[in-house]
Scaffold this motif. Structure first.
Motif, short mmCIF file in Angstrom:
data_model
loop_
_atom_site.label_atom_id
_atom_site.label_comp_id
_atom_site.label_asym_id
_atom_site.label_seq_id
_atom_site.Cartn_x
_atom_site.Cartn_y
_atom_site.Cartn_z
N PHE A 24 31.93 20.44 -32.03
CA PHE A 24 32.67 21.70 -31.93
C PHE A 24 32.20 22.54 -30.77
O PHE A 24 31.13 22.32 -30.22
N GLN A 25 33.03 23.54 -30.47
CA GLN A 25 32.79 24.37 -29.32
C GLN A 25 31.48 25.13 -29.39
O GLN A 25 30.67 25.11 -28.49
N ASP A 26 31.30 25.81 -30.53
CA ASP A 26 30.20 26.77 -30.56
C ASP A 26 28.97 26.15 -31.21
O ASP A 26 28.94 25.93 -32.41
N ALA A 44 27.67 28.14 -34.13
CA ALA A 44 28.44 28.23 -35.36
C ALA A 44 28.57 26.91 -36.08
O ALA A 44 28.80 26.87 -37.27
N SER A 45 28.40 25.82 -35.36
CA SER A 45 28.72 24.56 -36.02
C SER A 45 27.52 23.93 -36.72
O SER A 45 27.63 22.87 -37.31
N LEU A 46 26.36 24.58 -36.64
CA LEU A 46 25.22 24.10 -37.41
C LEU A 46 24.92 25.10 -38.51
O LEU A 46 24.99 26.31 -38.30
N ASN A 47 24.59 24.58 -39.65
CA ASN A 47 24.25 25.44 -40.77
C ASN A 47 22.91 26.10 -40.52
O ASN A 47 21.90 25.41 -40.38
N PRO A 48 22.89 27.43 -40.44
CA PRO A 48 21.63 28.10 -40.08
C PRO A 48 20.52 27.90 -41.11
O PRO A 48 19.36 28.17 -40.83
N GLN A 49 20.86 27.43 -42.28
CA GLN A 49 19.88 27.39 -43.35
C GLN A 49 19.26 26.00 -43.56
O GLN A 49 18.49 25.81 -44.48
N LEU A 50 19.66 25.02 -42.75
CA LEU A 50 19.16 23.67 -42.99
C LEU A 50 18.31 23.18 -41.84
O LEU A 50 18.58 23.47 -40.68
N HIS A 55 18.17 28.27 -35.49
CA HIS A 55 17.99 29.49 -34.71
C HIS A 55 16.81 29.42 -33.77
O HIS A 55 16.62 30.29 -32.94
N LEU A 64 16.45 27.06 -31.65
CA LEU A 64 16.79 26.22 -30.51
C LEU A 64 17.68 26.94 -29.52
O LEU A 64 18.36 27.91 -29.88
N SER A 65 17.68 26.46 -28.30
CA SER A 65 18.61 27.03 -27.33
C SER A 65 19.97 26.37 -27.53
O SER A 65 20.10 25.38 -28.24
N GLY A 113 21.91 24.58 -25.60
CA GLY A 113 22.07 23.18 -25.20
C GLY A 113 21.41 22.25 -26.19
O GLY A 113 21.94 21.20 -26.54
N ASP A 167 17.13 22.97 -20.94
CA ASP A 167 17.17 23.93 -22.04
C ASP A 167 15.77 24.45 -22.22
O ASP A 167 14.82 23.69 -22.24
N PHE A 201 30.63 25.42 -39.07
CA PHE A 201 29.75 24.38 -39.61
C PHE A 201 30.29 23.83 -40.94
O PHE A 201 29.97 22.71 -41.31
#
Ligand SMILES: Nc1ncnc2c1ncn2[C@@H]1O[C@H](COP(=O)(O)OP(=O)(O)OP(=O)(O)O)[C@@H](O)[C@H]1O
Ligand SMILES: Nc1ncnc2c1ncn2[C@@H]1O[C@H](COP(=O)(O)OP(=O)(O)OP(=O)(O)O)[C@@H](O)[C@H]1O
Ligand SMILES: [Mg+2]
Ligand SMILES: [Mg+2]
Lengths: 610, 336, 335, 543
Positions: free
Chosen positions: A399-401, A404-410, A454, A456-457, A459, B27, B227
């Motif tokens: 996905f683009q973002d 947004a496409s990774l679950n912040p809690q896992l 959160h 990670l950068s 990329g 990165d 997500f």
């Protein structure tokens, strides 16, 4: 054009240092930056995300204090209208209020959020006028109207009473510009005014700013990280890196003879439209610092992997008393294409033309209305829910973002392992091995496995998303704007990574993007979409070098080129607003009819709406 | 393949400045050692003074009511009519004529029951009711909220059910439940246990609605996040989607509801005691102590103040803890 | 918007019917007997006769149907009669309270002024206090004012009214003698001195109630303000050179009010629900006290009607909150 | 002089909901309406009959009652007027009889009229009541606060099923009493003003009455004695120390009076075992251990009645062991009622062989542990009593589990609820009961075998303890046929004694009525045999 520059700087930034007090200690936003801006001059400030561009500009407005920052050192000299040079760094907020919006105007990064959603455009435009110019309501309104005309918004009278959300992104950005210009400031600060916009709208806005500068002699500080935009706009360029200025020079100097290694590297990472002219096959980019990477062209195979025929997806618009469907959004309309194994098909087009919907329809993440999707012999449309679940092993999506496409809690390893768990692949330890392998594959250190998104950068996150997509060894990956949100340099690496993987694993990609330069770099085939239909489809070389459909032609023209000597003039631009894709129930659109211009190069001949 | 992409920099330019500069094209990874979310949250929480006060007091009061009765072994129900109406020991400081004694450190009530022992036993009951009802209500509220938010078709009916429960009067409900279930529950859990279950259940089923509303709203928003779509595209089943992706992300409103829920439950129980429809009369709770003592507020202010302050402080500290938790769980705030 | 509202309203009817049915059955099944307050000296046979006279013998479904007809058909007619002086409802049986043998609606109407005076005023007072507190605490986050405000509002939230109520009475009525401890519902306000008397008798219950409501509202306001203060448009407004008062007081507050106003709207039904405990502590015989006495007297028609009105208000204000949201936030359109 | 003393403010913490005692029967309603409508004769503070709307009390001696005890003739005082100015006539009296006995009316005071065969009105001022059977005590109909006369003209259209629709009449009855209603807000407040047509032109002294309802006893007491906001507060059921503290406020005083109200513990004579089915529970005799005299006598001996009085009622209570504690002639006063004898109780149980066999501190009778479920209604004083008694019974080896049930459920007759006092799904239960007037005959009938609540009667019936003794039934029959007062006293006392000695109940406290009035309110005479407000016409402001 460059007649009255530099000799008389309007703003001078000297040894600016800005600090933020955070819970984790003092963070230096800008370490040491000095440059000046003369009247009638455009100074572009470029650099990676986080290099301190916005902080510098906000310091000039003394708005940085509201964000928790302090100007820890340096001077910000500003030449006020009525003569007299003041140091903005030491002025009190009262004086600053006089200067803000009056003598310095600012255009912000996000047109979508920069306007107050609950006030009309007119009200927001007139506010500044009434404060600084002491106008009456009626006078201010008349002035606002002329401002809107100045920025060439269609139907300006009507816009005054509209709310921001009723305007398109481009129109909103023009409102923001009008607002910044309202009191005829001597200095205009534009902080990435076009990053969030489509190429076509971007071209318009750039042209607008340029024209205003020329007409009013305003000094412009233009912040961006898009080198192509710099090439189009700048008189002088300031390159920033981690809070410092590393290089400054005229735009030609910077592009043609960069001195600092960072500038060099940055320029190398920028994909330039036209770089691939004359070649048939995509090939990874050559990056400074990675001279050893393989840049062999990727041929792919001729074996058909995915066939899409007559794909149509509509979203119902509910309304009326019983919430029945009163109309449909014709998001994707009679779209057909094929993707071959090991090759990339790119879908390009303006925002809202149905690219994402097409991509999601292939995976049946949204239910298509009609059409045939054949993935390597499996009829995807005919599958039952459980069959579909199995089929998704073969096709994955990025996905683009990446935020947004990774679950912040896992934990990252869990996210990458999730598809394996879902399909019950292997034992726990086998899965662990595979996850570790995937981390290697996308060039992330294994030590990241226990981290959370959160940390990670951008990329790195996108690499995680790629690793997750690769986990099940799919044959097809749909990459929906997978690199659009990344910094140029990171973007280049991710693009390279994706291409490497394609060469190695024989993946087929459906690559969705509106960045023509990237598309040129990665595609075997290109489909140009407009209003839900593919208006032109063919080999990349054919479409880019010999565009046939009028829309394709217009699109190609709008793309800025990262070369200061090939500036576009405003006259070239000629855009019509996109018609609405919403049609009443029962509307039967015609079939898409194509003419084959050259072998494999199709152009829509039936009505496209353009 | 190299271990880490950062190592690649060495291959680049020889000038140190150049190395660094080109490194920027990579990165920039996190520099701090990896930390678990848990310790991150804890760090954030520790900085919130209110939350720390709340946590401290809550721990103290929980320990006191759990361990206290083993240290201070006086039977809270033991009548000692000769020593009735004693004042707390500290009243001797300003009123030398007051009836005080070390055998009743916090005095005794009109039947000579020891106030300290009652406070401990009452706290045990109030805390147990509070926690149990809060957990139950949270469970119901979250379940309904998640289901309503996740499955479109169930949204309407479930939200109407929420309206229904908002309108239900608690007193008849409690009386009805007592009629229907007291006997079987008494047989199974004893008179106090049975009543406990009843009260907890009633408090819970009349207080889950705000949680459900908030959770539903959040689920509706999270459902649209990318997500979740991503998880669907990698073949997650709806159950798994809810458990792994949606629930953890609505944790922060749930935590806040939890804090408020504990407070509401303790107050509702005491209000029920105040209205006379709570636990058996010889089973002390803070609410009942307070309600019983209101008529003697002037002669024996400690009898209202002690349970009153205990209730208020508990609720207050839970509120503070909830506030702190919300800040700590919100990554946007935590980053700052 | 209009169709949205009408559609929601029409959908609300089956919802309300369902709710009323559930409540009715709940009340039917709940134990208790309207004769419980009749002294034991009245023998059971007589009590049985009295029950029959109240219509208690009929099967529940019949009773429910009768109630439905009365509330949806006859009571509106009474209203029409009252307004236009017609005679539609003459001789028809209205919803009659078992305790007082008089129409339930009349008593409820009689109680509304008291409730509005006290609970309503408390609500308004609470809003007037809560919003500035919330706004200022958010603007000066973590300042002394914010900390103190947080503490006080939390104390307000956590102290039950049956504690604060009697405490206030002891202090202000018994010790100081400033305010009456018993609310006089017959008091008529017609001049300044009588208005002063009204204020004196209102002040304690209003204080107790407002304390609690303030606590919750100011928390919402603060959170909402914090959300909005971080938004980009605030920076835009500042960049225009607007003063802080305008930036915060107009731009931010206007946006922050959107969720808060819906919270306020959702809280309004509880005004009409009365405040059971506060009303009984201060002897403000409003709707809350009416419900409580009706409950203890097992006056089912009264309880049923009050609860139903409450349900109607809940459903209605849910709708109003949604519509308000749409009106206040131009981004939301219902169609 | 009428109306000279301004306003009087009365506070009833239970708010009146209707001003027609025939439709409610609740004490609050009977007493509030007694200021407006009046009976032909009343009881005074000593329980003696006084003529009210008549010139003298009819008796056999003065010929008002026939020799066969089947007829009584009332002579109405001439010249009485209703508050609307019309004449008070015998037709109104007869109408009152018809109103209450209408089969669909659901009249709460029906018992008063049940023995009546007919009411005749030979002329405007004469009422002749004929009874179905010889009635030794004929002063029920039209006597006392529960049986006032209502105006025919006003209530004519309110007979039977129409009774409920007469809101205006029920809220604003026309009466002969000292006050008329200005406004009635049900369950809240009544405002009244002096009746311009009241028979004594000098009365009432007050021009206005504010009759406020609601709240609780503590607040009511405080409003009269501490803050002085009100002049009169009714029935302060509060702990003595609380009352004492309020009196220290100095703005008012309490007055106490004793009627026949008795707080008692009823002993279940049937087996309430939950394992028995719903139709057998509390139906089958005997109780596994409570029917053993040693057990219930020991339980009674273990109770310290004076302490209960001290804790719960103070000067509004007296230790008592008599089912009928007043009038004094009917009271049974055994030795040792007011001393606690724990050791004696233990010995009694030991001698009966009821000892603790398994070492858990609880005695067993034939292997059944003496474990008692003790229920009562929710009320602070009752809960204190429960706690104390549980403690004492614990000392003699009887285990007690307490339960309190909300009053509206406990005293309600809902056949579906397991918690009503009639069902008695417990071993013992505590409540208070009394009777109207001064004659306990029908009250004592509550011990008759066939009055036991049973499933067949929807659990209705007044013999709550399910006490059953042929001898008791026989004595009661004799009582109902005896007119001689001394003999009646003897028989009545005997019945009280049997109930105590044979295990129907454990009487605890003879309860009085405690009300408070402000220091400035004069003329208050607390009357427990009739409405407390019986002489409100004589109240005045102390100058
Ligand atoms: N409010 C703040 N609190 C703490 N640190 C901040 C804050 N704002 C900016 N910074 C820090 O200051 C540095 C410069 O940020 P700035 O926003 O100027 O970057 P930028 O060049 O504009 O990047 P982008 O292209 O993403 O907009 C960053 O390292 C950032 O972390
Ligand atoms: N879930 C949905 N419900 C209704 N309409 C939708 C939905 N998703 C997309 N649309 C509409 O379908 C059309 C195509 O949207 P789509 O997201 O495919 O565009 P896109 O080309 O990917 O644009 P962008 O570049 O902005 O991502 C748009 O008009 C959009 O408003
Ligand atoms: Mg920036
Ligand atoms: Mg898209």
């Amino acid at each position: 054009m460059l007649d009255n520059t530099s000799d008389h700087p309007i703003a001078r930034i000297e040894k600016l240092r800005v600090e933020f007090q955070t819970k984790g200690g003092t963070v230096v936003g800008v370490e040491d930056v000095s440059f000046d801006i003369g009247s009638g001059e455009t100074v572009c400030v470029v650099g990676e995300s986080g290099s301190g561009k916005s902080v510098s500009s906000l310091s000039l407005m003394r708005l940085i204090e509201y964000g928790g920052g302090t100007i820890a050192g340096g001077r910000l000299l500003f030449d006020r209208k009525d003569g007299g040079v003041v140091d903005l760094a030491t002025e009190d907020q009262r004086t600053m209020r006089d200067i803000r919006g009056n003598e310095i105007g600012m255009i912000f990064q996000e047109p979508m959020t920069a306007l107050n959603p609950v006030f009309t455009v007119g009200r927001q435009l007139t506010e500044g006028l009434r404060v600084h110019r002491g106008m009456t309501k009626a006078e201010a309104r008349a002035e606002a109207l002329s401002l809107l005309k100045q920025v060439r918004i269609p139907e300006p009278e009507r816009r005054l009473d509209q709310y921001p959300h009723e305007l398109s992104g481009g129109m909103r950005q023009r409102v923001v510009i009008a607002m910044a210009l309202a009191c005829k400031p001597r200095l205009l600060i534009a902080d990435e005014p076009t990053t969030a916009l489509d190429v076509t709208i971007q071209a318009e806005i750039l042209a607008l700013i340029d024209r205003l500068k020329r007409e009013t002699g305003t000094a412009v500080m233009f912040i961006t990280h898009d080198m192509a935009v710099v090439a189009q706009m700048a008189d002088r360029v300031v390159v920033m890196f981690r809070g410092n200025k590393v290089e400054e020079g005229t735009v030609e100097e910077i592009f043609e003879n960069p001195q600092h290694p960072y500038t060099k590297a940055l320029l190398a990472a920028v994909p330039k439209l036209g770089e691939m002219t004359g070649t048939d096959l995509p090939r990874p980019m050559k990056l400074v610092g990675q001279e050893d990477n393989a840049t062999a062209p990727i041929p792919g195979t001729e074996e058909v992997l995915l066939t899409v025929e007559g794909l149509t997806t509509r979203f119902p618009v509910k309304g009326g008393f019983f919430r029945s469907t009163v109309a449909n959004v014709h998001a994707v309309e009679d779209v057909s294409f094929t993707v071959k194994k090991g090759q990339t098909l790119s879908l390009v087009g303006e925002s809202g033309c149905g690219k994402s919907t097409a991509g999601r329809s292939i995976l049946r993440l949204v239910e298509p209305l009609a059409g045939r999707i054949d993935l390597d012999g499996t009829d995807v449309m005919a599958l039952s829910p459980s069959g579909l679940r199995d089929a998704r092993r073969e096709m994955q999506m990025i996905f683009q973002d990446p935020f947004a496409s990774l679950n912040p809690q896992l934990q990252l390893s869990d996210q990458v392992a999730e598809p394996l768990v879902n399909y019950g692949v292997g034992s726990k330890s086998e899965r662990q091995d595979r996850v570790a392998m995937l981390f290697d594959r996308v060039e992330l250190p294994r030590s990241f496995m226990q981290r959370y998104p959160h940390e990670l950068s951008g990329g790195q996150r996108q690499r995680i998303a790629i690793a997750r997509a690769l986990a099940l060894n799919p044959k097809l990956i749909v990459a929906d704007e997978a690199v659009s949100a990344l910094d140029v340099s990171v973007q280049a690496q991710v693009v390279n990574l994706m291409m490497e993987l394609q060469a190695e694993l024989g993946l087929g990609y459906v690559f969705i993007s509106h960045d023509m330069a990237v598309v040129e770099r990665v595609s075997h085939q290109v489909g140009v979409m407009y209003l839900g239909r593919i208006v032109e489809l063919g080999p990349r070389r054919a479409v880019f070098e010999d565009p046939q459909h009028p829309y394709t032609k217009a699109l190609m023209k709008a793309v800025p080129i990262a070369d200061p000597r090939r500036r576009k003039s405003e006259k070239d631009l000629n855009f019509k607003p996109i018609p609405s894709p919403i049609h009443p129930v029962g509307h039967v659109p015609g079939k898409s009819v194509y003419a084959e211009v050259t072998p494999g190069h199709f152009v829509l001949t039936s009505e496209s709406g353009y | 393949m190299t271990e880490s992409p950062q190592d690649d920099l060495i291959l680049a330019d020889s000038s140190p400045r150049g190395v660094e500069a080109i490194g920027a094209l990579k990165d920039t990874g996190p520099t701090a050692p990896p930390r678990s979310r848990g310790s991150d949250i804890w760090d954030q929480l520790r900085k919130h003074k209110g939350a720390m006060f709340g946590l401290g007091f809550l721990t103290f009061i929980t320990l006191a009511v759990l361990v206290g009765p083993y240290i201070y072994t006086v039977d809270p129900q033991k009548l000692d009519i000769r020593n009735k109406d004693m004042r707390p020991i500290y009243t001797a400081l300003w009123d030398s004529g007051a009836k005080v004694g070390w055998n009743k450190p916090l005095g005794s009530d009109q039947l000579g029951r020891d106030n300290l022992a009652q406070m401990l036993a009452g706290g045990r009951a109030s805390m147990a009711v509070g926690w149990a009802a809060m957990l139950l209500s949270l469970f119901i509220g979250t379940a309904i909220g998640v289901v309503a938010g996740f499955f479109r078709r169930l949204d309407g009916p479930l939200m109407r059910v929420t309206d229904l429960f908002l309108a239900l009067p608690i007193l008849p409900l409690l009386l009805l439940a007592v009629t229907l279930f007291r006997q079987p529950l008494r047989a199974g859990f004893g008179p106090e246990g049975g009543m406990f279950i009843l009260i907890v259940t009633i408090v819970a089923i009349t207080s889950w609605m705000p949680t459900a509303r908030i959770v539903r709203g959040d689920v509706l928003a999270i459902k649209e996040r990318e997500f979740v779509l991503a998880a669907r595209s990698i073949g997650s089943t709806p159950g798994k989607l809810i458990r792994r992706h949606i629930l953890p992300n609505v944790l922060s409103p749930i935590m806040v509801s939890a804090a408020l829920g504990l407070a509401t439950a303790i107050i509702t129980e005491s209000a029920l005691s105040f209205l006379g429809v709570g636990f058996p009369s010889d089973f002390p709770t803070w609410g009942k102590m307070l309600a019983d003592a209101v008529v003697r507020m002037e002669q024996f202010p400690e009898r209202v103040m002690l349970p009153g302050i205990a209730i208020s402080l508990t609720v207050l500290s839970v509120n503070y803890l909830g506030d702190g938790l919300r800040d700590a769980l919100d990554p946007r705030i935590r980053g700052r | 918007m209009l169709t949205y509202a009408t559609r929601r309203m029409i959908l609300a009817i089956p919802t309300l019917l369902f709710i009323s049915f559930v409540i009715f059955m709940l009340l039917q099944l709940a134990p208790g007997d309207p004769m419980a307050q009749v002294p034991l000296t009245v023998p059971p046979e007589v009590k049985q006769k009295m029950r029959e006279a109240l219509g208690l013998g009929a099967p529940p479904l019949v009773q429910y149907w009768k109630w439905l007809v009365q509330i949806f058909w006859i009571e509106p007619q009474v209203l029409i009669d009252y307004v236009f002086g017609t005679g539609l409802a003459e001789g028809k049986l209205r919803v009659i309270s078992w305790q007082t043998r008089s129409p339930v609606m009349d008593i409820i109407l009689q109680r509304i002024p008291q409730t509005l005076w006290v609970v309503g005023v408390a609500y308004v007072v609470a809003i007037l206090i809560a919003l500035p507190i919330g706004i200022y605490s958010a603007y000066k986050q973590y300042s002394v004012f914010d900390q103190a405000g947080t503490f006080v509002t939390m104390v307000g939230f956590s102290i039950p009214p049956f504690f604060t109520g009697p405490l206030l009475i002891v202090i202000f009525s018994v010790q100081l003698g400033w305010f009456p401890s018993i609310y006089d519902t017959t008091h008529v306000v017609n001049d300044w001195p009588s208005f002063k008397v009204q204020l004196q008798q209102m002040i304690m219950p209003v204080m107790v109630l407002a304390f609690q409501i303030t606590a919750q509202l100011s928390r919402y306001m603060r959170a909402s303000m914090l959300d909005n203060l971080g938004q980009d448009y605030v920076r835009t407004a500042r960049a225009k050179g607007l003063s802080e008062a305008v930036v915060v007081g107009v731009h931010v507050v206007r946006n922050s009010m959107i969720p808060v106003i819906t919270v306020i709207a959702l809280g309004i039904p509880s005004i009409f629900g009365g405040a059971i405990i506060t009303e009984s502590v201060f002897k403000v015989n409003g709707i809350g006290q009416l419900l409580l006495t009706a409950l203890f007297a097992n006056d089912l028609p009264m309880v049923m009607t009050l609860t139903f009105i409450f349900a109607v208000l809940i459903v209605a204000f849910n709708l109003i909150a949604d519509i308000l949201y749409g009106l206040l936030d131009p981004r939301i359109r219902y169609d | 002089e009428r109306g000279a003393d301004g306003e009087v403010k009365i506070l009833y913490w239970q708010a009146p909901s209707i001003l027609n005692p025939f439709l409610s029967g609740g004490t609050k309603d009977v007493e509030s309406s007694s200021m407006i409508i009046e009976p032909l004769a009343r009881f005074d503070e000593s329980g003696a009959l006084v003529p009210w709307l008549v010139d003298e009390i009819p008796t056999v001696e003065n010929g008002g009652v026939t020799e066969d005890l089947k007829q009584i003739t009332w002579k109405i005082t001439p010249g009485l007027k209703w508050s609307d100015g019309s004449d008070f006539t015998s037709a109104d009296v007869k109408f009152t009889y018809e109103y209450c006995t209408h089969p669909e009316g659901g009249c709460a005071q029906l018992t008063k009229f049940e023995p009546v065969a007919s009411v005749e009105t030979p002329d405007d001022l004469t009422v002749v009541v004929t009874f179905k059977e010889p009635t030794p005590y004929p002063y029920t109909a039209f006597v006392g606060g529960e049986s006032p006369i209502i105006q025919k003209a006003q209530f004519e259209n309110c007979l039977g099923a129409a009774a409920s629709t007469c809101t205006e009449q029920n809220f604003n009855p026309v009466g002969t009493g000292p006050f008329v209603v200005d406004e009635f807000k049900p369950n809240d407040v009544i405002t009244m003003s002096a009746n311009p047509n009241y028979r004594d032109p000098a009365k009432p002294a007050f021009a206005k009455v504010t009759f406020k309802g609601g709240g609780d006893a503590a607040a009511a007491g405080s409003a009269v004695m501490e803050t002085g906001e009100f002049d009169y507060a009714w029935n302060l059921q509060l702990a003595p120390d609380v009352i004492e503290k309020m009196e220290a406020g100095g703005k008012g005083v309490t007055v106490a009076g004793f009627g026949p109200l008795l707080e008692r513990i009823m002993l279940n004579n049937t087996n309430p075992d939950p394992n028995l089915g719903p139709d057998e529970r509390s139906v089958i005799r005997p109780h596994p251990f409570l029917s053993d005299p040693a057990v219930y006598k020991a339980m009674s001996m273990a109770i310290d009645r004076p302490l209960l009085v001290e804790v719960g009622y103070g000067k509004a209570g007296k230790p008592s062991c008599s089912w009928v504690p007043a009038p004094a002639d009917f009271a049974y006063t055994p030795e040792g009622c007011d001393v606690q004898d724990i050791e004696g109780a233990k010995k009694l149980l030991d001698d009966a062989g009821i000892v603790d066999t398994d070492g858990d501190g609880i005695r067993e009778k034939d292997g059944v542990p003496l474990s008692i479920l003790y229920q009562t209604s929710t009320n602070a004083v009752r809960q204190d009593f429960q706690a104390l008694i549980k403690e004492w019974w614990g000392e003699i080896g009887i285990e007690t589990e307490l339960r309190n049930v909300d009053g509206s459920v406990f005293f309600g007759g809902d056949a579906g609820s397991p918690d009503t006092f009639q069902k008695f799904y417990a071993d013992v239960e505590m409540y208070a009961n009394t009777f109207n007037g001064t004659d306990p005959q029908s009250y004592l009938g509550n011990g008759l075998c066939d009055k036991a609540p049973r499933p067949e009667t929807q659990w209705q019936g007044e013999n709550i303890s399910r006490f059953c003794s042929e001898e008791f039934d026989a004595i009661h029959t004799e009582l109902s046929q005896t007119a001689d007062m001394a003999k009646r006293h003897e028989l009545g006392t005997k019945l009280s004694e049997m109930a105590f000695e044979e295990g129907a109940m454990i009487p605890l406290v003879h309860r009085g009525r405690l009300s408070a009035h402000s220091n400035s309110l004069g003329g208050v005479v607390l009357n427990v045999w009739d409405s407390e407000l019986w002489n409100v016409a004589d109240w005045y402001r102390v100058k």
